[in-house]
Design a protein around this motif. Structure first.
Motif, short mmCIF file in Angstrom:
data_model
loop_
_atom_site.label_atom_id
_atom_site.label_comp_id
_atom_site.label_asym_id
_atom_site.label_seq_id
_atom_site.Cartn_x
_atom_site.Cartn_y
_atom_site.Cartn_z
N ALA A 83 -0.22 19.21 0.45
CA ALA A 83 -0.96 18.29 -0.42
C ALA A 83 -1.70 17.24 0.40
N ASP A 84 -2.85 16.83 -0.10
CA ASP A 84 -3.57 15.70 0.49
C ASP A 84 -3.00 14.43 -0.12
N PHE A 85 -2.71 13.45 0.70
CA PHE A 85 -2.19 12.17 0.24
C PHE A 85 -3.28 11.12 0.35
N SER A 86 -3.34 10.25 -0.63
CA SER A 86 -4.34 9.20 -0.68
C SER A 86 -3.67 7.86 -0.50
N SER B 145 0.86 -1.18 0.00
CA SER B 145 0.00 0.00 0.00
C SER B 145 0.89 1.23 0.00
N VAL B 146 0.38 2.33 -0.53
CA VAL B 146 1.16 3.55 -0.66
C VAL B 146 0.36 4.77 -0.22
N TRP B 147 1.08 5.82 0.22
CA TRP B 147 0.53 7.15 0.41
C TRP B 147 1.05 7.97 -0.75
N VAL B 148 0.16 8.46 -1.61
CA VAL B 148 0.57 9.27 -2.75
C VAL B 148 -0.32 10.51 -2.89
N LEU C 25 5.29 10.17 -4.14
CA LEU C 25 5.23 9.01 -3.24
C LEU C 25 5.78 9.40 -1.88
N LEU C 26 4.91 9.42 -0.88
CA LEU C 26 5.32 9.77 0.48
C LEU C 26 5.87 8.56 1.22
N ASP C 27 5.14 7.44 1.15
CA ASP C 27 5.53 6.27 1.93
C ASP C 27 4.84 5.04 1.37
N GLY D 28 9.66 9.94 -1.41
CA GLY D 28 10.22 11.26 -1.67
C GLY D 28 10.32 11.59 -3.14
N ASP D 29 10.13 10.60 -4.02
CA ASP D 29 10.15 10.87 -5.46
C ASP D 29 8.85 11.57 -5.87
#
Length: 194
Positions: free
Chosen positions: A121-124, A87-90, A180-182, A145-146
């Motif tokens: 920014a809102d991350f989803s 899963s990702v936070w983007v 991509l946050l995490d 971080g990219d």
């Protein structure tokens, strides 16, 4: 009363005449051909990083539509990549190809408004495997971080059919700005973000 009826008919005729004489351009005329041409432009642009879709045979050259085309906007400090089951936070903004009314491409979905900022920014949260194959391909190559601008040929997006929401026409190449946050693996937990 006769005057009123005649005036009504005259106004109705005028409105019909104006709408029939309209020279308004169809924003999506020759849409498939225009999107094919856009994919070929991306493929010819040596400044873009070319990444073969994860669903395609890596041992063959393939067609232009077998690749995504990436402009790196920011390079993160992370060293690992998400996996297919992660899963990702983007944060993201999705656009169609440029048209007369939308020279930067019509925005069909976004998680932030205005200029991108990591702080506002809102991350989803998404599962990598649940996205169109072009978006998934990008995430599999990104590090935390990219921030990338990813150009996706329609065959790696929604293909020859429109999106279920109807906001993306059939044969639409897609451009996503993705940050991509995490990411995390199944079974791991991450604190809720924002």
């Amino acid at each position: 009363m006769v005057m009123g009826v005649s005036l009504f008919h005259l106004l109705t005729f005028s409105l019909i005449s104006c709408s029939e004489d309209s020279t308004e351009e169809d924003e999506y005329a020759n849409w498939e051909e225009r999107n094919d041409a856009q994919t070929n432009q991306w493929a010819a642009n040596s400044a873009l990083r070319k990444i073969k879709c994860y669903t395609k045979d890596a041992t063959t050259t393939g067609e232009n539509s077998d690749y995504i085309y990436v402009e790196v906007l920011e390079t993160g400090s992370g060293t690992e990549n998400p996996m297919f089951t992660d899963s990702v936070w983007v944060a993201y903004r999705g656009r169609l190809i440029p048209t007369t009314s939308y020279p930067d491409g019509a925005v069909f979905d976004q998680s932030y408004i205005g200029d991108f900022s990591w702080h506002t920014a809102d991350f989803s949260k998404f599962c990598v495997s649940a996205l169109v194959s072009g978006f998934t391909t990008a995430l599999l190559e990104m590090h935390p971080g990219d921030r990338w601008r990813v150009h996706i040929p329609y065959m790696l997006g929604y293909g020859t059919t429109a999106s279920s929401s109807g906001t993306i026409p059939a044969y639409s190449d897609l451009t996503f700005d993705i940050a991509l946050l995490d990411f995390w693996h199944p079974g791991e937990t991450r604190p809720e973000f924002k």
